[in-house]
Design an enzyme around this catalytic site. Sequence first.
Site, PDB file in Angstrom:
ATOM      1  N   GLN A  42      28.533 -46.151  45.395  1.00  0.00           N
ATOM      2  CA  GLN A  42      28.785 -44.900  46.816  1.00  0.00           C
ATOM      3  C   GLN A  42      28.043 -44.512  47.589  1.00  0.00           C
ATOM      4  O   GLN A  42      28.269 -44.478  48.837  1.00  0.00           O
ATOM      5  CB  GLN A  42      29.205 -43.742  45.582  1.00  0.00           C
ATOM      6  CG  GLN A  42      29.759 -42.542  46.564  1.00  0.00           C
ATOM      7  CD  GLN A  42      31.062 -42.737  46.917  1.00  0.00           C
ATOM      8  OE1 GLN A  42      31.962 -43.627  46.509  1.00  0.00           O
ATOM      9  NE2 GLN A  42      31.184 -42.153  48.345  1.00  0.00           N
ATOM     10  N   ASP A  49      31.525 -36.867  36.205  1.00  0.00           N
ATOM     11  CA  ASP A  49      31.883 -38.162  36.723  1.00  0.00           C
ATOM     12  C   ASP A  49      31.775 -39.263  35.468  1.00  0.00           C
ATOM     13  O   ASP A  49      31.385 -39.981  35.610  1.00  0.00           O
ATOM     14  CB  ASP A  49      31.518 -38.518  37.983  1.00  0.00           C
ATOM     15  CG  ASP A  49      32.235 -39.844  38.574  1.00  0.00           C
ATOM     16  OD1 ASP A  49      33.280 -40.135  37.888  1.00  0.00           O
ATOM     17  OD2 ASP A  49      31.674 -40.301  39.615  1.00  0.00           O
ATOM     18  N   CYS A  56       0.889  -1.188   0.154  1.00  0.00           N
ATOM     19  CA  CYS A  56      -0.046  -0.051  -0.014  1.00  0.00           C
ATOM     20  C   CYS A  56       1.008   1.206   0.019  1.00  0.00           C
ATOM     21  O   CYS A  56       0.506   2.145  -0.602  1.00  0.00           O
ATOM     22  CB  CYS A  56      -0.917   0.108   1.235  1.00  0.00           C
ATOM     23  SG  CYS A  56      -0.286  -0.743   2.845  1.00  0.00           S
ATOM     24  N   GLY A 113      23.340 -54.243  43.179  1.00  0.00           N
ATOM     25  CA  GLY A 113      24.799 -54.047  43.460  1.00  0.00           C
ATOM     26  C   GLY A 113      24.854 -53.021  44.485  1.00  0.00           C
ATOM     27  O   GLY A 113      23.736 -52.643  45.121  1.00  0.00           O
ATOM     28  N   THR A 114      26.113 -52.818  45.081  1.00  0.00           N
ATOM     29  CA  THR A 114      26.310 -51.616  45.995  1.00  0.00           C
ATOM     30  C   THR A 114      27.413 -50.443  45.332  1.00  0.00           C
ATOM     31  O   THR A 114      28.120 -50.835  44.622  1.00  0.00           O
ATOM     32  CB  THR A 114      27.100 -52.208  47.100  1.00  0.00           C
ATOM     33  OG1 THR A 114      26.317 -53.308  47.472  1.00  0.00           O
ATOM     34  CG2 THR A 114      27.228 -51.260  48.139  1.00  0.00           C
ATOM     35  N   VAL A 157      22.944 -49.486  48.786  1.00  0.00           N
ATOM     36  CA  VAL A 157      22.527 -50.675  47.768  1.00  0.00           C
ATOM     37  C   VAL A 157      21.583 -50.156  46.808  1.00  0.00           C
ATOM     38  O   VAL A 157      20.841 -49.164  46.983  1.00  0.00           O
ATOM     39  CB  VAL A 157      21.991 -51.660  48.816  1.00  0.00           C
ATOM     40  CG1 VAL A 157      21.300 -52.724  48.198  1.00  0.00           C
ATOM     41  CG2 VAL A 157      22.836 -52.180  50.042  1.00  0.00           C
ATOM     42  N   VAL A 158      21.872 -50.883  45.695  1.00  0.00           N
ATOM     43  CA  VAL A 158      20.735 -50.544  44.683  1.00  0.00           C
ATOM     44  C   VAL A 158      19.894 -51.990  44.471  1.00  0.00           C
ATOM     45  O   VAL A 158      20.521 -52.940  44.161  1.00  0.00           O
ATOM     46  CB  VAL A 158      21.592 -50.288  43.348  1.00  0.00           C
ATOM     47  CG1 VAL A 158      20.320 -49.822  42.149  1.00  0.00           C
ATOM     48  CG2 VAL A 158      22.378 -49.245  43.706  1.00  0.00           C
TER      49      VAL A 158
HETATM   50  P1  ADP Z   1      25.929 -45.387  43.365  1.00  0.00           P
HETATM   51  O1  ADP Z   1      25.596 -44.396  42.433  1.00  0.00           O
HETATM   52  O2  ADP Z   1      25.524 -45.519  44.919  1.00  0.00           O
HETATM   53  O3  ADP Z   1      27.512 -45.217  43.483  1.00  0.00           O
HETATM   54  P2  ADP Z   1      25.711 -47.375  41.393  1.00  0.00           P
HETATM   55  O4  ADP Z   1      24.901 -46.450  40.368  1.00  0.00           O
HETATM   56  O5  ADP Z   1      27.197 -47.240  41.036  1.00  0.00           O
HETATM   57  O6  ADP Z   1      25.584 -46.764  42.819  1.00  0.00           O
HETATM   58  O7  ADP Z   1      25.233 -48.584  41.199  1.00  0.00           O
HETATM   59  C1  ADP Z   1      25.958 -49.887  41.876  1.00  0.00           C
HETATM   60  C2  ADP Z   1      25.452 -50.981  40.963  1.00  0.00           C
HETATM   61  O8  ADP Z   1      23.980 -51.314  40.972  1.00  0.00           O
HETATM   62  C3  ADP Z   1      25.900 -50.813  39.618  1.00  0.00           C
HETATM   63  O9  ADP Z   1      27.263 -51.283  39.289  1.00  0.00           O
HETATM   64  C4  ADP Z   1      24.979 -51.638  38.720  1.00  0.00           C
HETATM   65  O10 ADP Z   1      25.372 -52.832  38.630  1.00  0.00           O
HETATM   66  C5  ADP Z   1      23.627 -51.420  39.519  1.00  0.00           C
HETATM   67  N1  ADP Z   1      22.707 -50.576  39.180  1.00  0.00           N
HETATM   68  C6  ADP Z   1      22.622 -49.258  39.394  1.00  0.00           C
HETATM   69  N2  ADP Z   1      21.825 -48.599  38.869  1.00  0.00           N
HETATM   70  C7  ADP Z   1      21.058 -49.580  37.978  1.00  0.00           C
HETATM   71  C8  ADP Z   1      20.018 -49.484  37.287  1.00  0.00           C
HETATM   72  N3  ADP Z   1      19.117 -48.251  36.965  1.00  0.00           N
HETATM   73  N4  ADP Z   1      19.669 -50.728  36.536  1.00  0.00           N
HETATM   74  C9  ADP Z   1      20.258 -51.738  36.855  1.00  0.00           C
HETATM   75  N5  ADP Z   1      21.407 -51.837  37.800  1.00  0.00           N
HETATM   76  C10 ADP Z   1      21.793 -50.858  38.518  1.00  0.00           C
END
Ligand code: ADP
Length: 640
Positions: A393, A502, A140, A390-391, A396-397
């Site tokens: 830091q 890490d 325009c 597992g275990t 137990v997980v």
């Molecule tokens: P943190 O964080 O306490 O150090 P991680 O994450 O290292 O523990 O876990 C310890 C172990 O547990 C691992 O090496 C793995 O074998 C198992 N794990 C951890 N998280 C899982 C997951 N989401 N599924 C299957 N296994 C797992």
Amino acid sequence: MASIILESIFLKRSQQKKKTSPLNFKKRLFLMTLSRRGSKKGSVDIEKITCVETVVPENNPPPERQVPKKGEDYNMEQISIIERFPYPFQVVYDEGPLYVFSPTEELRKRWIHQLKMIRYNSDLVQKYHPCFWIDGQYLCCSQTAKNAMGCQSLKVGRSHRKTKKPLPPTPEEDTMVMKPLPPEPAPSAVGEMKKVVALYNYVPMNVQDLQLQKGEEYLILEESHLPWWKARDKNGREGYIPSNYVTETSNSLEIYEWYSKNITRSQAEQLLKQEGKEGGFIVRDSTSKTGKYTVSVYAKSAVDPQGMIRHYVVCCTPQNQYYLAEKHLFNTIPELRNTLSLFLPSLLWLISRLKYPVSRHQKSAPSTAGLGYGSWEIDPKDLTFLKELGTGQFGVVKYGKWRGQYNVAIKMIREGSMSEDEFIDEAKVMMNLSHEKLVQLYGVCTKQRPIFIITEYMANGCLLNFLRETQRRFQPAELLEMCKDVCEAMEYLESKQFLHRDLAARNCLVNDQGIVKVSDFGLSRYVLDDEYTSSMGSKFPVRWSPPEVLLYSKFSSKSDVWSFGVLMWEVYSLGKMPYERFNNSETTEHVIQGLRLYRPQQASERVYAIMYSCWHEKAEERPTFTALLDSIVDITDEEP
Ligand code: ADP
């Protein structure tokens, strides 16, 4: 539902934000709503609108924007063959005019009438441009600035009064309205809405969620950068859905089982051979040419017991038609796929017609960011503990189920091992990190001690052990794929400016399909253990740290890049300890002097060059994760 005032399909003209961007017209659903969506993409806040008017139609518009002449383009049932949007109007707001084309004059009137609610807006203009802004100028008045003052005065009427108060009714209106009518709702936003298709079924996990049915269409009411979007189904039900369960209608190949988006040439070959079926096929994105597709087909062979595989690049004409051989043009990829599955003499050049769709895995639904929208505190009563994994830091997980159905991993945080309050604050942020290559954080149980962190379960455990299992023999392509998985997750974290701090094979996990995902991102900040947090401590990840972290604790995305290089080295050396002959302080000295890890036997020169680039002494000289991913993808298709 109640918040929608008007809803129509219009043609929208692109806003040509850059002068050079092409003009295009797209059909979009427009909604006028009461909810405030102004800050969201694709919507305009009513309060920002300064003018709504018709526009003088274009000279010689194409048929779709022409008013049909009598008797033209009508079929036997008198229905227009061409869908037409001949009635333009403009919505002017701070970004300039938005041009919208209505299919009927009546609908245009209704929208303009409703939009004139803006009479209460404070910045209404007195003048406007009656014609289009096109190719950098207004037709325009030839002014070139998009926000140039209008060249024609608006008809003065109550709709453009510069006041926040409504005018008193005219005597005429007064007499017409016997009883006061309920106030008309003032809209607060007008926006285009995105349509999506569900790729997976989703069963609501809480009352705010909306159920998804694979293949069904949904309208997105609230789209954000977060992993949950508000949507509406075809029956008008509304609720939140996981955004990674849907795909935009315009790119809906993902709903087909024969389409595998992220699959390389060598993976396709491996899958087709494994399946070994005559006519097995995969349609995938071409790795070398972005935006192109490749059809990989398998046929039995009299000479080779492994069979034959051919890869056909799907070409595209300038008119957006697809073809493998130029004689056959198809409008869509599904049409192409369907025709190539037929017995046609003209298709003899194809090694086999397309019979069996082959895919990497049953397209299983991805993880959701949390167990339902907004649920980050999980009720421990919903958890069943099944076995210890597992275990680490923090203690137990365990593996377990949520509500007896969903697999989860449960980290039981040993008291005194974590700064819990700080972590709980951060967990809400971490819940919104959602990527297919990140181990998803589902939520936390913080009302009891020990607290639990609930994450996605990864059946094959930690990557380091997975690599070390001697009975597994990994092909170079599989090792590269592992690095690619990690790099994708890290590219995502880099884009969110989130540091892992890490990264190492021990902090990655492998799921039942062999996909590697990055875990424990950012968690190191909450560890209460000097041996782990101090760079002189025995548990500090010295072997994964660059000089600037060892010397000055300077963390950045580039320190994550260094760690990624070391992780690649771990992958290619099948889980060896980096700098295995040195202790931690010798390693620090070694690295600061400029010495680096050697090339693992399984790594080609090109792969080693990628990991080596991560170990540049100067952090700023190291590549970004995006660049690393490009380099990895480049190799993926070329190395067997
Ligand atoms: P943190 O964080 O306490 O150090 P991680 O994450 O290292 O523990 O876990 C310890 C172990 O547990 C691992 O090496 C793995 O074998 C198992 N794990 C951890 N998280 C899982 C997951 N989401 N599924 C299957 N296994 C797992």
